[in-house]
Design an enzyme around this catalytic site. Structure first.
Site, PDB file in Angstrom:
ATOM      1  N   HIS A  90       5.337   5.688  -8.256  1.00 32.32           N
ATOM      2  CA  HIS A  90       4.956   4.280  -8.324  1.00 32.32           C
ATOM      3  C   HIS A  90       3.451   4.123  -8.104  1.00 32.32           C
ATOM      4  O   HIS A  90       2.771   3.400  -8.843  1.00 32.32           O
ATOM      5  CB  HIS A  90       5.743   3.515  -7.259  1.00 32.32           C
ATOM      6  CG  HIS A  90       5.548   2.041  -7.267  1.00 32.32           C
ATOM      7  ND1 HIS A  90       6.426   1.166  -7.878  1.00 32.32           N
ATOM      8  CD2 HIS A  90       4.567   1.266  -6.737  1.00 32.32           C
ATOM      9  CE1 HIS A  90       5.995  -0.072  -7.718  1.00 32.32           C
ATOM     10  NE2 HIS A  90       4.865  -0.036  -7.021  1.00 32.32           N
ATOM     11  N   GLU A  91       2.917   4.795  -7.088  1.00 27.29           N
ATOM     12  CA  GLU A  91       1.488   4.687  -6.789  1.00 27.29           C
ATOM     13  C   GLU A  91       0.645   5.355  -7.865  1.00 27.29           C
ATOM     14  O   GLU A  91      -0.461   4.888  -8.187  1.00 27.29           O
ATOM     15  CB  GLU A  91       1.185   5.295  -5.416  1.00 27.29           C
ATOM     16  CG  GLU A  91       1.878   4.601  -4.247  1.00 27.29           C
ATOM     17  CD  GLU A  91       1.525   3.127  -4.129  1.00 27.29           C
ATOM     18  OE1 GLU A  91       0.416   2.743  -4.543  1.00 27.29           O
ATOM     19  OE2 GLU A  91       2.366   2.358  -3.632  1.00 27.29           O
ATOM     20  N   HIS A 107       0.162   2.872 -10.547  1.00 30.69           N
ATOM     21  CA  HIS A 107      -0.844   1.857 -10.193  1.00 30.69           C
ATOM     22  C   HIS A 107      -2.255   2.360 -10.515  1.00 30.69           C
ATOM     23  O   HIS A 107      -3.097   1.601 -11.007  1.00 30.69           O
ATOM     24  CB  HIS A 107      -0.743   1.515  -8.705  1.00 30.69           C
ATOM     25  CG  HIS A 107       0.325   0.524  -8.373  1.00 30.69           C
ATOM     26  ND1 HIS A 107       0.554  -0.600  -9.122  1.00 30.69           N
ATOM     27  CD2 HIS A 107       1.231   0.485  -7.339  1.00 30.69           C
ATOM     28  CE1 HIS A 107       1.555  -1.291  -8.594  1.00 30.69           C
ATOM     29  NE2 HIS A 107       1.978  -0.662  -7.528  1.00 30.69           N
ATOM     30  N   GLU A 133       4.034  -4.540 -10.707  1.00 34.16           N
ATOM     31  CA  GLU A 133       5.070  -3.876  -9.914  1.00 34.16           C
ATOM     32  C   GLU A 133       6.196  -3.362 -10.808  1.00 34.16           C
ATOM     33  O   GLU A 133       6.685  -2.235 -10.636  1.00 34.16           O
ATOM     34  CB  GLU A 133       5.620  -4.828  -8.859  1.00 34.16           C
ATOM     35  CG  GLU A 133       4.661  -5.123  -7.721  1.00 34.16           C
ATOM     36  CD  GLU A 133       4.326  -3.887  -6.891  1.00 34.16           C
ATOM     37  OE1 GLU A 133       5.092  -2.908  -6.929  1.00 34.16           O
ATOM     38  OE2 GLU A 133       3.298  -3.903  -6.212  1.00 34.16           O
TER      39      GLU A 133
END
Length: 523
Positions: free
Chosen positions: A134-135, A138, A194
Site C-alpha cells: 500500500h505504501e 503511494h 487510498e
C-alpha cells in the site's frame, strides 16, 4: 519556564527553498495507473524531497528501532520483494520506527517507514506485505507529490487531520526545512488515492507471491477496530489511512480477480516479530511513565522506567525516561548518568542529546552542552536546541551567533519558540527596527497622511523614529519628513501619527512610503 526544566513538556512556514520545481512539464503518464495526469514536480525533485526529509521525519516519529536490528532487516526484505515487482523503480528504503502507535507512511521517492507498534498488531507476513505494498503505491503513484502540487504543503499548512501526536511524536518541535516532513507524513490521502493504493498494493502482493486475501482480512480488522474506537489505532494509521466498508468490499472484489493462493508466512512472521510481544509491557510502562512525568509524578515515572528497563534493558528510550524523572527530582548527577546510557544505546536519536545538553547547560558545562545541542540539531533542528544554543552564545558574548540561533527558533509556536522571539527582539530590534516595528500609511478626512505603527513583539519599544518619503522615478524614495513616537510602544500596541503632509486624493498615497529607522528596547 525556560532552560532544561521546560523540556519536560516537549511534545511552517518554509519549504519553498528546498523544493525545486524543475521542468514544469505539464502532462505525464502515471507509471502505476497508466493515466495521463499533470505533473508539476519532476522525478528528480521527488527523490530530493524524500531523501532530504527521510532522516528528520524518522526523528520526529521516535527514531529508528534499534533494539532488534534483525526485525528491520526482515521488513526491508519483504519491502524489497514487493518493490521488485512494482511498476515504478525508485530507490525504495524501509525502516522500522521506535513508536508504539500503529502507523506506516511513505515519502515521495519511495522512503517508507513502519512503526514498531504496527508490527505487533499484524498476524503474518502477508499482512505486512499488504501494508508495505500500500505504501509503495503511494510513492510509486506520486500520491505524496500530488499533495504538494495541490499546494497543501507549499502553503505551509499543518493538517489538523494528520497523525495525532503520540508520546514519541516530536513533529511540533521541528523548525526550518525539517518541519516539511511533518506536513508530508501527516497529510491525509484522498479517497481515490487510498482505493488506488489498496488496488495496486494487492496486485504487487500477488506478483510477489503473497496471498492477496490477507489485505482483505487486514482491512476488516481496521474497520472493526475503528468501530470499537481503539484510541491507539485511531491516532495512528487511521488518521492518514481511514478504513471503510467500501475499501473492504473493493479489496474482496480484487482478491477474487487475482485468485486464491500465495504465501501467508504466518509461522515465519511469528518467529521474527511475535516473540517480541514479550517486551510490549515494557513499552506500555514507558508510555505510562511519560504521562506520569507530564503530571509531575516523578516517583511514579521513575518506578515505571525501572520496570521497563527490567524487561528490556537494551532500550535507550527507557533510560531517557529515567533521566527525565531523576532530573525532575533534582538528582542531576544521576540524571546525567541515565542520559549517558541512553546515548550509548542509541547515539542516533536527537532527544537524548537535547535533554543531556540542556541539563549540562544548566549545570554550567557550556562546552559539553554545546556539543550535545549541536549534535541534536544535526539530527533534527528544533526550536528548543536553537534557543538553548542562543543562550550559550549570548553568555559568551557571541551576539551574531545568538541572533542566528534565536532566528531559527523564533518561528515555532512552542514555549521556547516564543522565548526565542522575545530574546531576538531584545537583541536585534535596536539594529534593525524596521524588521520588528511595522508601519503603513493611511489618510484622514482632511487629507493628512497618517503613519500607523504597530509593535507585534513581546518587548516594549521606545525612541521610535520613522521617516516619510515620496517615491520617485526608478523606485527611489525621497525623504520628506521624520517623526518620533512620543513615549513607548508596548508589546502588541499600535499608534497613529498625523503628519503635516496633505494630499488632495487618497490615490496619491501610493506614491508615498514610510520606514522605521530607529528604536530602543525598554529593559
Amino acid at each position: 519556564m525556560s532552560g532544561y526544566r521546560g523540556l519536560f513538556n516537549i511534545t511552517s512556514r518554509l519549504f519553498l527553498g528546498m523544493l525545486v520545481l524543475a521542468g514544469l512539464s505539464g502532462c505525464a503518464t502515471n507509471p502505476v495507473t497508466g493515466k495521463s495526469e499533470l505533473a508539476l514536480i519532476s522525478e528528480q525533485s521527488e527523490l530530493e524531497i524524500g531523501q532530504k526529509q527521510y532522516q528528520p521525519s524518522r526523528q520526529m516519529q521516535g527514531g529508528d528501532y534499534k533494539v532488534e536490528p534483525e526485525i528491520t532487516r526482515y521488513v526491508q526484505q519483504v519491502g524489497q520483494r514487493l518493490a521488485a515487482v512494482s511498476d515504478r523503480k525508485l530507490p525504495y528504503e524501509f525502516v522500522v520506527l521506535n513508536d508504539s502507535t500503529p502507523n506506516a507512511w511513505a515519502l515521495p521517492g519511495g522512503k517508507i517507514a513502519v512503526n514498531r507498534g504496527l508490527l505487533l498488531e499484524l498476524n503474518n507476513e502477508a499482512e505486512l506485505a499488504a501494508v508495505l505494498g500500500h505504501e509503495i503505491v503511494h510513492a510509486a503513484a506520486r500520491h505524496g507529490a500530488k499533495g504538494i502540487e495541490r499546494g497543501v504543503v507549499l502553503q505551509g499548512v499543518l493538517l489538523a487531520a494528520g497523525v495525532a501526536a503520540s508520546d514519541s511524536d516530536y513533529s511540533q518541535l521541528a523548525v526550518g526545512a525539517a518541519a516539511v516532513g511533518a506536513n508530508l507524513i501527516n497529510q491525509g490521502y484522498s479517497r481515490d488515492a487510498e482505493l488506488e493504493a489498496d488496488h495496486y498494493g494487492m496486485v504487487y502482493m500477488a506478483r510477489a507471491g503473497y496471498d492477496p486475501q490477507a489485505a482483505v482480512g487486514l482491512q476488516e480488522t481496521f474497520v472493526r477496530l475503528s468501530k470499537d474506537r481503539k484510541e491507539n489505532w485511531l491516532s495512528g494509521l487511521f488518521a492518514s489511512h481511514p478504513p471503510s466498508a467500501e475499501r473492504v468490499e473493493k479489496n474482496r472484489q480484487r482478491a477474487r480477480e487475482l485468485g486464491q493462493g500465495g504465501e501467508l508466512g504466518a509461522e515465519r512472521y511469528q518467529q521474527m516479530v511475535g516473540v517480541r510481544k514479550k517486551t510490549a509491557p515494557a513499552y506500555a510502562a514507558y508510555t505510562e511513565g511519560r504521562a506520569a512525568l507530564q503530571k509531575k509524578q516523578s516517583d511514579k515515572a521513575l518506578m515505571l522506567a525501572d520496570r521497563a528497563i527490567g524487561i528490556e534493558p537494551r532500550e535507550a528510550l527507557f533510560y531517557g525516561l529515567k533521566g527525565d524523572a531523576l532530573a525532575q527530582q533534582g538528582a542531576d548527577t544521576k540524571a546525567l548518568t541515565a542520559y549517558d546510557k541512553a546515548v550509548t544505546l542509541d547515539d542516533g536519536f536527537f532527544r537524548h542529546y537535547l535533554v543531556r545538553g540542556a541539563l549540562k547547560a544548566e549545570l554550567g558545562d557550556r562546552s559539553g552542552a554545546r556539543r550535545d545541542l549541536n549534535r541534536s540539531v544535526e539530527l533534527l533542528p528544533t526550536a528548543d536546541a536553537h534557543y538553548l544554543l542562543g543562550g550559550l552564545a549570548l553568555r559568551e558574548g557571541d551576539r551574531p551567533n545568538a541572533i542566528a540561533h534565536y532566528q531559527q527558533a523564533s518561528g515555532a509556536s512552542s514555549e521556547h519558540g516564543k522565548a526565542a522571539a522575545t530574546a531576538l527582539a531584545r537583541l536585534d530590534l535596536p539594529e534593525h527596527p524596521g524588521r520588528y516595528i511595522k508601519s503603513r500609511l493611511g489618510i484622514d478626512r482632511t487629507g493628512s497622511v497618517l503613519i500607523h505603527l504597530e509593535n507585534p513583539t513581546a518587548v516594549t519599544a521606545r525612541d521610535i523614529r520613522v521617516q516619510l518619503g515620496e517615491l520617485g522615478a526608478g523606485g527611489r524614495v525621497f525623504v520628506r519628513a521624520e517623526y518620533r513616537v512620543p513615549g513607548a510602544l508596548g508589546a502588541g500596541q499600535a499608534v497613529s501619527l498625523q503628519t503635516d503632509i496633505r494630499l488632495s486624493d487618497s490615490k496619491q498615497l501610493n506614491r508615498w512610503d514610510s520606514r522605521v529607522i530607529g528604536a530602543a528596547v525598554v529593559e
